[in-house]
Motif scaffolding. Structure first.
Motif, PDB file in Angstrom:
ATOM      1  N   ILE A 266       0.917  -1.279   0.005  1.00 19.67           N
ATOM      2  CA  ILE A 266       0.119  -0.043   0.045  1.00 19.67           C
ATOM      3  C   ILE A 266       0.989   1.325  -0.090  1.00 19.67           C
ATOM      4  O   ILE A 266       1.747   1.497   1.085  1.00 19.67           O
ATOM      5  N   ARG A 267       0.862   2.133  -0.919  1.00 17.85           N
ATOM      6  CA  ARG A 267       1.542   3.204  -1.083  1.00 17.85           C
ATOM      7  C   ARG A 267       0.617   4.496  -0.842  1.00 17.85           C
ATOM      8  O   ARG A 267      -0.566   4.531  -1.062  1.00 17.85           O
ATOM      9  N   ASN A 268       1.367   5.462  -0.407  1.00 18.72           N
ATOM     10  CA  ASN A 268       0.786   6.889   0.069  1.00 18.72           C
ATOM     11  C   ASN A 268      -0.232   6.483   1.018  1.00 18.72           C
ATOM     12  O   ASN A 268      -1.277   6.869   1.241  1.00 18.72           O
ATOM     13  N   ALA A 269       0.148   5.537   1.814  1.00 18.93           N
ATOM     14  CA  ALA A 269      -0.821   5.265   3.069  1.00 18.93           C
ATOM     15  C   ALA A 269      -0.556   6.304   4.195  1.00 18.93           C
ATOM     16  O   ALA A 269       0.474   6.915   4.160  1.00 18.93           O
ATOM     17  N   SER A 270      -1.836   6.660   5.063  1.00 19.71           N
ATOM     18  CA  SER A 270      -1.746   7.366   6.099  1.00 19.71           C
ATOM     19  C   SER A 270      -0.904   6.792   7.365  1.00 19.71           C
ATOM     20  O   SER A 270      -1.151   5.694   7.506  1.00 19.71           O
ATOM     21  N   PRO A 271       0.291   7.593   7.844  1.00 15.28           N
ATOM     22  CA  PRO A 271       0.752   6.990   8.872  1.00 15.28           C
ATOM     23  C   PRO A 271       0.251   7.469  10.183  1.00 15.28           C
ATOM     24  O   PRO A 271       1.070   7.434  11.337  1.00 15.28           O
ATOM     25  N   ASN A 272      -0.852   8.024  10.401  1.00 15.31           N
ATOM     26  CA  ASN A 272      -1.395   8.690  11.436  1.00 15.31           C
ATOM     27  C   ASN A 272      -1.759   7.656  12.469  1.00 15.31           C
ATOM     28  O   ASN A 272      -1.556   6.327  12.405  1.00 15.31           O
ATOM     29  N   TYR A 273      -2.229   8.278  13.797  1.00 13.51           N
ATOM     30  CA  TYR A 273      -2.079   7.473  15.053  1.00 13.51           C
ATOM     31  C   TYR A 273      -3.186   6.226  14.747  1.00 13.51           C
ATOM     32  O   TYR A 273      -2.732   5.179  15.446  1.00 13.51           O
ATOM     33  N   MET A 274      -4.202   6.562  14.236  1.00 14.96           N
ATOM     34  CA  MET A 274      -5.341   5.414  14.243  1.00 14.96           C
ATOM     35  C   MET A 274      -4.856   4.267  13.288  1.00 14.96           C
ATOM     36  O   MET A 274      -5.109   3.250  13.837  1.00 14.96           O
ATOM     37  N   VAL A 275      -4.292   4.600  12.320  1.00 17.41           N
ATOM     38  CA  VAL A 275      -3.642   3.608  11.283  1.00 17.41           C
ATOM     39  C   VAL A 275      -2.523   2.933  12.101  1.00 17.41           C
ATOM     40  O   VAL A 275      -2.469   1.556  11.979  1.00 17.41           O
ATOM     41  N   GLN A 276      -1.702   3.521  12.812  1.00 22.25           N
ATOM     42  CA  GLN A 276      -0.558   2.698  13.658  1.00 22.25           C
ATOM     43  C   GLN A 276      -1.297   1.717  14.633  1.00 22.25           C
ATOM     44  O   GLN A 276      -0.721   0.441  14.904  1.00 22.25           O
ATOM     45  N   ASP A 277      -1.970   2.152  15.301  1.00 16.20           N
ATOM     46  CA  ASP A 277      -2.996   1.452  16.289  1.00 16.20           C
ATOM     47  C   ASP A 277      -3.513   0.146  15.568  1.00 16.20           C
ATOM     48  O   ASP A 277      -3.426  -0.972  16.191  1.00 16.20           O
ATOM     49  N   LEU A 278      -4.072   0.249  14.442  1.00 20.44           N
ATOM     50  CA  LEU A 278      -4.677  -0.829  13.773  1.00 20.44           C
ATOM     51  C   LEU A 278      -3.597  -1.736  13.382  1.00 20.44           C
ATOM     52  O   LEU A 278      -3.794  -3.136  13.524  1.00 20.44           O
ATOM     53  N   CYS A 279      -2.287  -1.260  13.112  1.00 22.87           N
ATOM     54  CA  CYS A 279      -1.273  -2.106  12.635  1.00 22.87           C
ATOM     55  C   CYS A 279      -0.658  -2.910  13.587  1.00 22.87           C
ATOM     56  O   CYS A 279      -0.493  -3.984  13.504  1.00 22.87           O
ATOM     57  N   PHE A 280      -0.704  -2.131  14.864  1.00 20.33           N
ATOM     58  CA  PHE A 280      -0.270  -3.005  16.042  1.00 20.33           C
ATOM     59  C   PHE A 280      -1.311  -4.098  16.315  1.00 20.33           C
ATOM     60  O   PHE A 280      -1.108  -5.260  16.684  1.00 20.33           O
ATOM     61  N   PHE A 281      -2.449  -3.947  16.162  1.00 20.62           N
ATOM     62  CA  PHE A 281      -3.633  -4.902  16.398  1.00 20.62           C
ATOM     63  C   PHE A 281      -3.570  -6.037  15.571  1.00 20.62           C
ATOM     64  O   PHE A 281      -3.592  -7.061  16.018  1.00 20.62           O
ATOM     65  N   LEU A 282      -3.383  -5.639  14.372  1.00 22.51           N
ATOM     66  CA  LEU A 282      -3.286  -6.850  13.161  1.00 22.51           C
ATOM     67  C   LEU A 282      -2.030  -7.824  13.380  1.00 22.51           C
ATOM     68  O   LEU A 282      -2.048  -8.955  13.100  1.00 22.51           O
ATOM     69  N   GLU A 283      -0.820  -7.005  13.823  1.00 24.58           N
ATOM     70  CA  GLU A 283       0.160  -7.682  14.251  1.00 24.58           C
ATOM     71  C   GLU A 283       0.254  -8.773  15.115  1.00 24.58           C
ATOM     72  O   GLU A 283       0.376 -10.066  15.237  1.00 24.58           O
ATOM     73  N   LYS A 284      -0.834  -8.308  16.252  1.00 17.66           N
ATOM     74  CA  LYS A 284      -1.190  -9.347  17.161  1.00 17.66           C
ATOM     75  C   LYS A 284      -2.223 -10.650  16.624  1.00 17.66           C
ATOM     76  O   LYS A 284      -2.362 -11.700  17.371  1.00 17.66           O
ATOM     77  N   THR A 294       5.066   4.821   8.220  1.00 18.77           N
ATOM     78  CA  THR A 294       5.462   5.423   7.031  1.00 18.77           C
ATOM     79  C   THR A 294       4.364   5.469   6.033  1.00 18.77           C
ATOM     80  O   THR A 294       3.359   5.068   6.418  1.00 18.77           O
ATOM     81  N   THR A 295       4.691   5.839   4.736  1.00 18.99           N
ATOM     82  CA  THR A 295       3.600   5.974   3.885  1.00 18.99           C
ATOM     83  C   THR A 295       3.505   4.745   2.890  1.00 18.99           C
ATOM     84  O   THR A 295       2.847   4.683   1.966  1.00 18.99           O
TER      85      THR A 295
END
Length: 517
Positions: A266-284, A294-295
């Protein structure tokens, strides 16, 4: 309601109601014709209503409020709630920032990916969350509040009953668009209600559909519904290039990629706070993600996710900004604890440039083990207008949702400040409501306002605008205003903040919640 109004008073009343309806309709993104369809009437009738040229019953006003998701009046229940604010308040003490509203909403949608047990810690109990839970439970998800800390347990069945979806609740939350990402893997064909204004091809929707076509999703807009069908993906997959760096667009692409067995870039992705939290959750959940913050995100999804997971979303930087703004406008010294500093550094640097004096604690970790927090202690300060205009940018720039708070801050500062809200159509208009409390706010165009300070705030009675952040900005100004103010129909604030008035009262504010009889 008052009966026995003379003609002039009645015309003024109808004009004010008409203006309120027009503003709520525009905020919802509906045309007059679309609202007329919702109400079963004609466009000319809606036009007359908005011009204050048609008498209205309470039942009609209630029906309009329901169609626009704006609690104009309540019937058959306790009615809309209002706030009475006794001003010239000085705040003191300490307050904790609550968990991120936007992260919590994304994680509720993400729970649909997992057929194991999902436990989310300290979820904000706000109206937006309530609406999403109503939708989730209507399709078979078991949701249980575990304790007074707002820990929430979610159990998603192997088969969802999408035919029983609570359409009324779904239309009251724009977050329903983020069901598309996980559901495209759960059903070959489904129908999803959407909120008024989310028409196919508009700026807020088309980027979602463009991203999800990479996963075989095809969507046709019908009468207030998305008719979605999914087909198998064939051929080599290209990177997904998001046409706008939107938070929810990025989240939707992530949700779809999580259950795609293979790699998604995914390019030009938002690296904002809610996106990061979602990523951390998906990793779990076992999803591998490279590039968090990053973008460019590289996601290795799984064909099936069934695991027990426990996750605590981080704190909300927008609420942190709200509380710091309350301290600034009331010239108070308070300690705002658990501020996610990575997502507040630009705002604090700008405030320091304007003359704010504050102290910052050493950094410590949020419960998710990833997000850096600090405690911020404010001191009464004489502010001056910044040299340059204030405008938002995608993260790591100044957050678009924090921009409105600089309106009330600029009104306390010496000099002239220009705010440029280039993202949202017409939201800047609501900031002119501060003039009713004594501020000097001039609307340059639908995106720019010019603010001259300092302000001698005075109390007034206002109706809550249908935009969350400007509504809170008005409440904060009322804390500093001389005398007593009233803010009517505060449902929009309750959609994004949990017990805000009660929590401000613990710092010394004097805010009463009341309802009309």
């Amino acid at each position: 309601m008052s009966y026995g109004l003379d003609m002039t008073e009645n015309e003024d009343y109808l004009a004010r109601i008409g203006t309120l309806i027009r503003d709520a309709r525009q905020h919802s993104g509906l045309t007059q014709a679309q609202l007329a369809t919702e109400l079963g009437t004609s466009q000319s009738a809606v036009n007359r209503i908005e011009k204050g040229q048609q008498n209205l019953t309470l039942e009609t006003i209630s029906k309009i409020g329901s169609a626009l998701d704006s609690e104009l009046v309540g019937l058959g229940g306790p009615g809309p709630s209002h706030l009475r604010v006794h001003g010239e308040t000085t705040l003191s003490g300490a307050i904790d920032v609550k968990s991120s509203k936007n992260a919590g909403v994304a994680l509720l949608c993400a729970s649909l990916l997992n057929t194991g047990t999902t436990v989310l810690r300290k979820v904000a109990r706000i109206e937006e969350v309530n609406r999403l839970l109503e939708v989730l439970t209507s399709i078979g998800v078991r949701a249980t509040w575990l304790n007074s800390d707002n820990d929430l347990e979610l159990r998603v069945p192997a088969t969802l009953d999408l035919s029983s979806i609570d359409a009324a609740a779904a239309r009251r939350t724009r977050s329903i668009i983020m069901f598309l990402g996980p559901l495209l893997h759960r059903a070959g064909e489904f129908q999803l209600p959407y909120a008024g204004g989310c028409d196919l091809g508009t700026r807020t929707v088309e980027p979602h559909l463009s991203a999800l076509r990479h996963f075989g999703l095809d969507v046709v807009a019908t009468d207030h519904n998305y008719q979605a069908t999914t087909s198998a993906v064939t051929g080599a997959r290209r990177p997904i290039i998001l046409t706008e760096r939107g938070d929810t667009v990025t989240e939707n692409a992530l949700l779809a990629a999580a259950l795609y067995e293979g790699e998604t870039v995914i390019r030009n992705a938002s690296p904002n706070y809610m996106v990061q939290d979602l990523c951390f959750f998906l990793e779990k959940l076992g999803v591998a993600i490279e590039g968090i913050g990053t973008t460019t995100l590289r996601v290795q999804g799984r064909a099936r996710i069934s695991t027990d997971v426990d996750y605590a979303p981080s704190e909300d930087p927008i609420e942190a900004m709200s509380l710091i703004s309350a301290a600034i406008v009331t010239r108070s010294s308070i300690t705002v604890r658990r501020v996610p500093i990575e997502f507040m550094e630009i705002e604090l640097a700008l405030l320091e440039e304007m003359g704010l004096r504050y102290d910052c604690s050493a950094e410590y970790m949020a419960e998710n083990g990833k997000t850096r927090l600090v405690d911020v202690t404010t001191h009464p300060s004489d502010l001056r207008a910044p040299i340059d205009k204030i405008h938002p940018m995608p993260f790591p720039g100044l957050n678009i949702d924090n921009l409105p708070f600089f309106a009330v801050i600029a009104a306390t500062a010496e000099g002239q400040t220009m705010l440029h809200d280039w993202v949202y159509e017409n939201r800047a208009i609501y900031l002119t409501e501060l003039t009713k409390l004594g501020a000097n706010v001039k609307l340059m165009d639908p995106h720019r306002v010019l603010i001259e300070g300092p302000t001698r705030w005075s109390g007034a009675e206002l109706v809550c605008p249908p935009a969350l952040r400007p509504a809170v900005v008005i409440l904060l100004a009322m804390l500093a205003a001389k005398g007593t103010s009233m803010l009517r129909n505060v449902y929009v604030i309750n959609r994004g903040y949990e017990d805000l008035a009660a929590r401000l009262n613990k710092l010394g504010a004097r805010i009463e919640t009341f309802r009309d009889i």
